[in-house]
Motif scaffolding. Structure first.
Motif, PDB file in Angstrom:
ATOM      1  N   PRO A 182       0.764  -1.252   0.000  1.00 57.22           N
ATOM      2  CA  PRO A 182       0.000   0.000   0.000  1.00 57.22           C
ATOM      3  C   PRO A 182       0.801   1.312   0.000  1.00 57.22           C
ATOM      4  CG  PRO A 182      -0.944  -1.559   1.564  1.00 57.22           C
ATOM      5  CD  PRO A 182       0.360  -2.141   1.116  1.00 57.22           C
ATOM      6  N   PRO A 183       1.990   1.414   0.647  1.00 56.54           N
ATOM      7  CA  PRO A 183       2.625   2.743   0.668  1.00 56.54           C
ATOM      8  C   PRO A 183       3.048   3.229  -0.723  1.00 56.54           C
ATOM      9  CG  PRO A 183       3.472   1.366   2.438  1.00 56.54           C
ATOM     10  CD  PRO A 183       2.714   0.460   1.512  1.00 56.54           C
ATOM     11  N   LEU A 184       2.710   4.499  -1.001  1.00 56.03           N
ATOM     12  CA  LEU A 184       2.876   5.069  -2.345  1.00 56.03           C
ATOM     13  C   LEU A 184       3.914   6.187  -2.347  1.00 56.03           C
ATOM     14  CD1 LEU A 184      -0.940   5.665  -3.054  1.00 56.03           C
ATOM     15  CD2 LEU A 184       0.366   3.553  -3.485  1.00 56.03           C
ATOM     16  N   ASP A 185       4.420   6.508  -3.549  1.00 55.35           N
ATOM     17  CA  ASP A 185       5.232   7.718  -3.709  1.00 55.35           C
ATOM     18  C   ASP A 185       4.289   8.908  -3.936  1.00 55.35           C
ATOM     19  OD1 ASP A 185       4.404   7.683  -6.382  1.00 55.35           O
ATOM     20  OD2 ASP A 185       6.297   6.895  -7.144  1.00 55.35           O
ATOM     21  N   GLU A 186       4.841  10.096  -4.188  1.00 61.85           N
ATOM     22  CA  GLU A 186       3.999  11.295  -4.315  1.00 61.85           C
ATOM     23  C   GLU A 186       3.091  11.240  -5.544  1.00 61.85           C
ATOM     24  OE1 GLU A 186       7.751  12.216  -4.989  1.00 61.85           O
ATOM     25  OE2 GLU A 186       7.514  10.898  -3.266  1.00 61.85           O
ATOM     26  N   SER A 187       3.404  10.377  -6.508  1.00 63.07           N
ATOM     27  CA  SER A 187       2.567  10.294  -7.709  1.00 63.07           C
ATOM     28  C   SER A 187       1.474   9.241  -7.587  1.00 63.07           C
ATOM     29  CB  SER A 187       3.430   9.952  -8.924  1.00 63.07           C
ATOM     30  OG  SER A 187       4.428  10.907  -9.057  1.00 63.07           O
ATOM     31  N   GLY A 188       1.450   8.517  -6.455  1.00 64.49           N
ATOM     32  CA  GLY A 188       0.386   7.523  -6.253  1.00 64.49           C
ATOM     33  C   GLY A 188       0.769   6.131  -6.707  1.00 64.49           C
ATOM     34  N   ASN A 189       2.070   5.860  -6.798  1.00 65.33           N
ATOM     35  CA  ASN A 189       2.536   4.549  -7.268  1.00 65.33           C
ATOM     36  C   ASN A 189       3.216   3.805  -6.112  1.00 65.33           C
ATOM     37  OD1 ASN A 189       1.832   5.317  -9.994  1.00 65.33           O
ATOM     38  ND2 ASN A 189       3.698   6.547 -10.033  1.00 65.33           N
ATOM     39  N   SER A 190       2.896   2.513  -5.951  1.00 62.92           N
ATOM     40  CA  SER A 190       3.432   1.722  -4.836  1.00 62.92           C
ATOM     41  C   SER A 190       4.965   1.701  -4.863  1.00 62.92           C
ATOM     42  CB  SER A 190       2.892   0.288  -4.940  1.00 62.92           C
ATOM     43  OG  SER A 190       3.611  -0.564  -4.070  1.00 62.92           O
ATOM     44  N   VAL A 191       5.568   2.101  -3.746  1.00 61.34           N
ATOM     45  CA  VAL A 191       7.031   2.213  -3.705  1.00 61.34           C
ATOM     46  C   VAL A 191       7.689   0.833  -3.757  1.00 61.34           C
ATOM     47  CG1 VAL A 191       8.986   2.967  -2.299  1.00 61.34           C
ATOM     48  CG2 VAL A 191       6.917   4.359  -2.405  1.00 61.34           C
ATOM     49  N   ARG A 192       7.235  -0.052  -2.845  1.00 61.75           N
ATOM     50  CA  ARG A 192       7.876  -1.371  -2.786  1.00 61.75           C
ATOM     51  C   ARG A 192       7.602  -2.188  -4.046  1.00 61.75           C
ATOM     52  NH1 ARG A 192       7.181  -4.497   2.838  1.00 61.75           N
ATOM     53  NH2 ARG A 192       5.071  -3.737   2.533  1.00 61.75           N
ATOM     54  N   GLY A 193       6.396  -2.011  -4.601  1.00 64.66           N
ATOM     55  CA  GLY A 193       6.058  -2.721  -5.838  1.00 64.66           C
ATOM     56  C   GLY A 193       7.003  -2.340  -6.964  1.00 64.66           C
ATOM     57  N   GLN A 194       7.297  -1.034  -7.053  1.00 70.04           N
ATOM     58  CA  GLN A 194       8.215  -0.591  -8.117  1.00 70.04           C
ATOM     59  C   GLN A 194       9.590  -1.223  -7.940  1.00 70.04           C
ATOM     60  OE1 GLN A 194       8.125   3.732  -9.149  1.00 70.04           O
ATOM     61  NE2 GLN A 194       6.675   3.882  -7.464  1.00 70.04           N
ATOM     62  N   LYS A 195      10.049  -1.241  -6.682  1.00 74.63           N
ATOM     63  CA  LYS A 195      11.384  -1.797  -6.437  1.00 74.63           C
ATOM     64  C   LYS A 195      11.412  -3.290  -6.766  1.00 74.63           C
ATOM     65  CE  LYS A 195      12.599   1.560  -2.875  1.00 74.63           C
ATOM     66  NZ  LYS A 195      12.763   1.819  -1.428  1.00 74.63           N
ATOM     67  N   ALA A 196      10.375  -4.004  -6.344  1.00 76.26           N
ATOM     68  CA  ALA A 196      10.356  -5.458  -6.551  1.00 76.26           C
ATOM     69  C   ALA A 196      10.295  -5.806  -8.041  1.00 76.26           C
ATOM     70  CB  ALA A 196       9.170  -6.075  -5.805  1.00 76.26           C
ATOM     71  N   ILE A 197       9.429  -5.107  -8.786  1.00 77.92           N
ATOM     72  CA  ILE A 197       9.293  -5.448 -10.216  1.00 77.92           C
ATOM     73  C   ILE A 197      10.572  -5.068 -10.971  1.00 77.92           C
ATOM     74  CG2 ILE A 197       7.999  -5.020 -12.351  1.00 77.92           C
ATOM     75  CD1 ILE A 197       5.486  -4.662 -10.599  1.00 77.92           C
ATOM     76  N   THR A 198      11.159  -3.927 -10.616  1.00 78.40           N
ATOM     77  CA  THR A 198      12.404  -3.524 -11.275  1.00 78.40           C
ATOM     78  C   THR A 198      13.502  -4.557 -11.009  1.00 78.40           C
ATOM     79  OG1 THR A 198      11.778  -1.215 -11.061  1.00 78.40           O
ATOM     80  CG2 THR A 198      14.098  -1.651 -11.494  1.00 78.40           C
ATOM     81  N   TYR A 199      13.564  -5.024  -9.763  1.00 75.06           N
ATOM     82  CA  TYR A 199      14.570  -6.037  -9.414  1.00 75.06           C
ATOM     83  C   TYR A 199      14.353  -7.309 -10.265  1.00 75.06           C
ATOM     84  CZ  TYR A 199      17.111  -9.511  -6.683  1.00 75.06           C
ATOM     85  OH  TYR A 199      17.962 -10.514  -6.307  1.00 75.06           O
ATOM     86  N   ILE A 200      13.117  -7.758 -10.303  1.00 79.31           N
ATOM     87  CA  ILE A 200      12.809  -8.993 -11.055  1.00 79.31           C
ATOM     88  C   ILE A 200      13.124  -8.801 -12.544  1.00 79.31           C
ATOM     89  CG2 ILE A 200      10.896 -10.512 -11.792  1.00 79.31           C
ATOM     90  CD1 ILE A 200       9.620  -9.881  -8.983  1.00 79.31           C
ATOM     91  N   ALA A 201      12.726  -7.643 -13.074  1.00 82.36           N
ATOM     92  CA  ALA A 201      12.948  -7.385 -14.508  1.00 82.36           C
ATOM     93  C   ALA A 201      14.437  -7.412 -14.846  1.00 82.36           C
ATOM     94  CB  ALA A 201      12.345  -6.031 -14.878  1.00 82.36           C
TER      95      ALA A 201
END
Ligand code: GLU
Length: 322
Positions: free
Chosen positions: A286-305
């Motif tokens: 649930p925690p988001l950045d200022e633009s409304g995007n999940s912070v941990r989700g971004q990190k996890a998907i970038t790592y996997i990619a």
């Protein structure tokens, strides 16, 4: 050009690593402008992957039912294209990034008749107004919810408390609605369009379901779990282009630069990523950045990619071992 081969166990290992690396990351804040979302436990975290073969990997809170929010703009955009044709949607709503926040009134004022995209609030409310059967609130509601469910492989229940919470506080979206009406950019009753938009945002979804939806889009509209052709395969590249263009709102360029993966976020903390021909990846945190995007989700998907070499702009994406 050689294409590295990935096995399910390699993918599982990388997904588990991503979970372990980021599970204690507490950066970002829950969305607070919708009271219900402010109270969702911030520590929840899940990652799910669904391959185009239907095989899947899931770790963490992947069965927790959370608000789909703006990820719902994707199924409704596909449904509008199915019903009206892609060119009609392009002409009447558009396919351009606004470069501004998801709920920007300024973007709408600047656009006038120049349309933007069904993946920001204004275009999504217009898309809801376009859904058939026009003039029939219950029929449209069922069309939207059942299509989203078919994309995800199983029905998405409405979270009544979220719907009420959002309906009572959606003043910004009400302003967008009447500006759309002013510019003749609605195709059905205005109040119904906003109500359906709010309702679709309040559908409950799990990370596992979002991964199936991502895989269905990656798989030319064929759901690898339900084995159903959910939408016309010719629409797959078009919805992926819309997702790539504006999936992270004004942060979309940065997201693509880092991850190389088209993905759509929601303020409920979900991200649905699509790797054409290979897989869907979904995260929930649930925690988001200022633009409304999940912070941990971004990190996890970038790592996997990065670990799996999934960047869609690269020339040597992997193949998956059968
Ligand atoms: N229902 C939310 C709104 O309209 C969705 C925003 C989002 O997920 O980006 O404000």
């Amino acid at each position: 050009m050689t294409h590295p081969t990935l096995t399910l166990s390699q993918i599982t290992e990388v997904v588990n690593d991503a979970y372990e690396i980021f599970r204690h990351d507490r950066s970002g804040h829950n969305a607070s402008y919708i009271p219900y979302l402010a109270d969702v436990p911030s520590e929840l975290f899940g990652i799910a992957v669904c391959l185009c073969s239907g095989e899947s990997v899931a770790v963490g809170d992947t069965d927790y039912l959370f608000g789909i929010e703006s990820v719902s703009k994707v199924p409704t955009a596909i449904l509008a294209m199915e019903q009206q044709g892609a060119e009609y949607v392009l002409e009447h709503i558009g396919a351009n990034a606004t470069g501004l926040p998801f709920n920007s009134i300024l973007a709408l004022l600047l656009e006038k008749e120049h349309p933007s995209t069904p993946l920001v609030n204004a275009g999504a409310i217009a898309a809801c107004s376009m859904i058939e059967p026009r003039g029939d609130r219950a029929g449209k509601s069922e069309a939207i919810a059942s299509f989203a469910g078919r994309l995800c492989g199983s029905r998405l229940p409405l979270i009544g408390e979220l719907y009420r919470s959002e309906s009572e506080t959606n003043f910004n979206n009400r302003s967008i609605l009447w500006l759309l009406r002013q510019e003749n950019r609605l195709f059905d009753d205005p109040q119904t369009a906003l109500d359906l938009y709010t309702e679709q945002c309040s559908l409950g979804v799990t990370a596992r379901q979002l991964a199936v939806a991502g895989a269905t889009i990656s798989n030319d509209g064929f759901n690898p779990v339900s084995r159903e052709q959910v939408f016309d395969r010719r629409l797959a590249p078009q919805i992926i282009s819309l997702i790539a263009t504006v999936g992270f709102y004004e942060r979309t360029g940065e997201w693509l630069f880092r991850s190389g993966i088209p993905a759509k976020t929601g303020v409920g903390g979900g991200i649905m990523a699509t790797v054409p021909g290979l897989m869907g990846i979904a995260t929930f945190s649930p925690p988001l950045d200022e633009s409304g995007n999940s912070v941990r989700g971004q990190k996890a998907i970038t790592y996997i990619a990065r670990k799996l070499g999934l960047n869609v702009y690269g020339s040597s994406r992997p193949v998956i071992a059968r």
